[in-house]
Design an enzyme around this catalytic site. Structure first.
Site, PDB file in Angstrom:
ATOM      1  N   HIS A  20      19.100  19.954 -35.527  1.00 38.24           N
ATOM      2  CA  HIS A  20      18.946  19.548 -36.929  1.00 38.24           C
ATOM      3  C   HIS A  20      17.746  20.235 -37.593  1.00 38.24           C
ATOM      4  O   HIS A  20      17.730  20.401 -38.805  1.00 38.24           O
ATOM      5  CB  HIS A  20      18.755  18.023 -37.015  1.00 38.24           C
ATOM      6  CG  HIS A  20      20.002  17.249 -36.714  1.00 38.24           C
ATOM      7  ND1 HIS A  20      20.527  16.313 -37.571  1.00 38.24           N
ATOM      8  CD2 HIS A  20      20.845  17.284 -35.657  1.00 38.24           C
ATOM      9  CE1 HIS A  20      21.638  15.798 -37.047  1.00 38.24           C
ATOM     10  NE2 HIS A  20      21.834  16.373 -35.877  1.00 38.24           N
ATOM     11  N   ASP A 111      17.955  15.040 -44.267  1.00 35.07           N
ATOM     12  CA  ASP A 111      19.055  15.086 -43.312  1.00 35.07           C
ATOM     13  C   ASP A 111      19.917  13.844 -43.515  1.00 35.07           C
ATOM     14  O   ASP A 111      19.391  12.714 -43.556  1.00 35.07           O
ATOM     15  CB  ASP A 111      18.461  15.114 -41.892  1.00 35.07           C
ATOM     16  CG  ASP A 111      19.506  15.377 -40.819  1.00 35.07           C
ATOM     17  OD1 ASP A 111      20.607  14.785 -40.899  1.00 35.07           O
ATOM     18  OD2 ASP A 111      19.221  16.148 -39.904  1.00 35.07           O
ATOM     19  N   HIS A 144      36.178  10.222 -45.081  1.00 34.70           N
ATOM     20  CA  HIS A 144      37.425   9.451 -45.109  1.00 34.70           C
ATOM     21  C   HIS A 144      37.281   8.107 -44.419  1.00 34.70           C
ATOM     22  O   HIS A 144      37.856   7.117 -44.866  1.00 34.70           O
ATOM     23  CB  HIS A 144      38.569  10.270 -44.491  1.00 34.70           C
ATOM     24  CG  HIS A 144      39.231  11.140 -45.503  1.00 34.70           C
ATOM     25  ND1 HIS A 144      38.641  12.288 -45.972  1.00 34.70           N
ATOM     26  CD2 HIS A 144      40.392  10.996 -46.183  1.00 34.70           C
ATOM     27  CE1 HIS A 144      39.429  12.829 -46.885  1.00 34.70           C
ATOM     28  NE2 HIS A 144      40.494  12.066 -47.033  1.00 34.70           N
ATOM     29  N   CYS A 331      16.749  29.740 -23.552  1.00 32.99           N
ATOM     30  CA  CYS A 331      16.559  31.142 -23.949  1.00 32.99           C
ATOM     31  C   CYS A 331      16.458  31.192 -25.465  1.00 32.99           C
ATOM     32  O   CYS A 331      16.556  30.167 -26.127  1.00 32.99           O
ATOM     33  CB  CYS A 331      17.746  31.977 -23.470  1.00 32.99           C
ATOM     34  SG  CYS A 331      19.271  31.610 -24.355  1.00 32.99           S
ATOM     35  N   ASN A 352      25.649  24.450 -34.580  1.00 32.64           N
ATOM     36  CA  ASN A 352      24.756  25.614 -34.693  1.00 32.64           C
ATOM     37  C   ASN A 352      25.229  26.750 -33.795  1.00 32.64           C
ATOM     38  O   ASN A 352      25.281  27.901 -34.215  1.00 32.64           O
ATOM     39  CB  ASN A 352      23.319  25.234 -34.336  1.00 32.64           C
ATOM     40  CG  ASN A 352      22.753  24.245 -35.323  1.00 32.64           C
ATOM     41  OD1 ASN A 352      22.475  24.589 -36.459  1.00 32.64           O
ATOM     42  ND2 ASN A 352      22.624  22.993 -34.912  1.00 32.64           N
ATOM     43  N   GLU A 356      26.342  30.386 -35.026  1.00 35.21           N
ATOM     44  CA  GLU A 356      25.588  31.547 -34.534  1.00 35.21           C
ATOM     45  C   GLU A 356      26.532  32.570 -33.905  1.00 35.21           C
ATOM     46  O   GLU A 356      26.408  33.777 -34.132  1.00 35.21           O
ATOM     47  CB  GLU A 356      24.517  31.080 -33.540  1.00 35.21           C
ATOM     48  CG  GLU A 356      23.388  30.308 -34.242  1.00 35.21           C
ATOM     49  CD  GLU A 356      22.520  29.464 -33.302  1.00 35.21           C
ATOM     50  OE1 GLU A 356      22.643  29.589 -32.075  1.00 35.21           O
ATOM     51  OE2 GLU A 356      21.702  28.664 -33.819  1.00 35.21           O
TER      52      GLU A 356
END
Ligand code: UDX
Length: 456
Positions: A20, A111, A144, A331, A352, A356
């Protein structure tokens, strides 16, 4: 002489989890590049880490009621209710402090899982913008549920406007099984409480990727796609020296040098990168099937196994595979995905990670575990055609044979070639979206423009 209007001032409040923080940090940078003053706001416990990682962006702290970090042991529901109670007061005091210090606040971007921030923003008469960290498709499903248009638990195939027909396993796990991870469904559904009072709804996606659902959502709410929120250096050749050092805001310490050295020794497109993000916890059975699937694919691999998960690796696995594989605790994922040695990404399909991989044109082997990942996997395989999906049943069980088969299909097969070509097209579209005049750049510009007028 005409007075220049002061730059608008936005507070940005990410929820303090790896998946986040980064997107809102990168979004903040886009705002700064368009002339907005941004102050990042985090918890007192995370304050120092944020300061070290946020570069020149100012950081302020509020209390979540766990200033010494004891939140880790608190149950999710009690943590959220404590944060709401203590955080509302603490955020109010921060706004008063900044206003009195001559740096008045104009807008708060929060957020979605911290829904209480909307009440604070409105009590100060500020512009309120919510930031959704997940796919717009997933947001639409929760919307929904909130509207009472989707009955949970979802037990059969459903049609949701803007989305393909979805099987229960394509649904976010909390919608399929609301009793799992107590309170989680409420947190995501609650993002839409009083949503009509929110001035802007930002989704970390790009228009071309989720066109249909964005169009549908935009008819209900002021939705804008502003992503992908990836550090600029991975998306453009026009980077600044500051971009060069930006590998995102990392909570865990990445093992950059050894990964890169190892990747440099591998042939182009030969390596399977395996990572399940910052949260997913596999059980011993899942870990065994994954390890055997990777091993039996006979490919080179780089596998991220977080320190807390290492004990679950099958005995002897690291030693037996050391000639063609490397296991690391963390990493710099973007650097790994951008490396020419990469052949595919076996991923849990966190949003994410999905974005990416799409942005760097890396084909995926989707192995969804929980939360939004089943929905993301459905899109990866069937809608975007950027990967293949391993069958994972409702108990999270998947088979090593299928892991192995999917890796081979993407790395070697004819279908793999098509997937690689499609993935590259997504990469180009993502780059276009964030370029000057691209769809996401325009959405950010529209927001900044409106809000600058508001602050004058
Ligand atoms: C969580 C949820 O699980 C995910 O489904 C949701 O969409 C967002 O919140 P997480 O599980 O951590 O996130 O997955 P993901 O969204 O993929 O985020 C992981 C981030 O950590 C990525 O930005 C990735 O680049 C980074 N990462 C991961 C590293 O930098 N190094 C690693 O070794 C592994």
């Amino acid at each position: 002489m005409e007075q220049k209007p002061r730059p608008a001032h936005c507070l940005v409040l990410p929820y303090t989890m790896q998946g986040h923080i980064n997107p809102m940090h990168q979004f903040s940078k886009s705002l700064v590049s368009k002339g907005v003053k941004v102050t990042l706001v985090t918890t007192k416990f995370m304050f120092k880490s944020f300061q070290q990682l946020s570069g020149s962006m100012p950081v302020e702290a509020i209390s979540d009621g766990f200033d010494d970090g004891g939140y880790v042991s608190a149950a999710q529901e009690s943590y959220f209710s404590k944060f709401k109670e203590v955080g509302s007061e603490s955020l109010g005091k921060l706004i008063e402090k900044l206003n009195a210090a001559g740096s008045p606040v104009d807008c708060i971007i929060y957020d979605g899982v911290m829904r209480w921030v909307l009440d604070v923003a409105k009590s100060f008469g500020l512009v309120a913008a919510v930031f959704f960290t997940q796919a717009c498709a997933v947001d639409n499903i929760y919307y929904h549920v909130k509207q009472g248009l989707l009955e949970v638990p979802v037990k059969k195939r459903v049609s949701v406007p803007g989305l393909p027909v979805l099987e229960p396993l394509d649904m976010p796990s909390f919608v399929r099984d609301p009793s799992s991870f107590a309170g989680s469904l409420d947190i995501f559904v609650n993002q839409f409480s009083d949503i009509s009072e929110v001035d802007w709804v930002f989704c970390n996606t790009f228009y071309e990727l989720e066109e249909e659902v964005i169009q549908w959502m935009s008819k209900q709410l002021r939705v804008r796609a502003i992503g992908p929120t990836i550090p600029r250096k991975y998306l453009t050749n026009q980077k600044t020296p500051e971009d060069d050092t930006d590998t995102g805001l990392q909570i865990f310490k990445p093992n950059i040098e050894s990964c890169m050295n190892w990747l440099n020794e591998q042939q182009d497109h030969s390596v399977v990168y395996v990572s399940f993000g910052s949260l997913a916890e596999l059980d011993a059975g899942q870990m065994l099937e994954l390890a055997c699937g990777i091993k039996e694919s006979n490919k080179q691999f780089l596998w991220v196994v977080r320190a807390s998960e290492e004990g679950k690796l099958p005995k002897g696995f690291v030693e037996e595979t050391s000639t063609r594989g490397m296991v690391v605790q963390w990493c710099s994922q973007m650097d790994v995905l951008a490396h020419k040695a990469l052949g595919c990404f076996a991923t849990h399909c966190g949003w994410n990670s999905t974005l990416e991989a799409l942005c760097l044109g890396v084909p995926m082997v989707a192995i969804p575990i929980w939360t939004d990942q089943g929905t993301n996997a459905k899109f990866i395989a069937d809608v975007w055609k950027a990967g293949v999906k391993v069958d994972v049943d409702e108990n999270g069980v998947f088979k090593r044979e299928m892991v192995q088969q999917c890796i081979r299909e993407v790395m070697d097969g004819e279908k793999g070639k098509e997937i690689r070509a499609t993935s590259r097209r997504w990469m180009e579209m993502a780059r276009e979206a964030v370029k000057e005049g691209g769809s996401s750049d325009m959405s950010i510009g529209e927001f900044v423009g409106s809000f600058t007028r508001h602050s004058e």
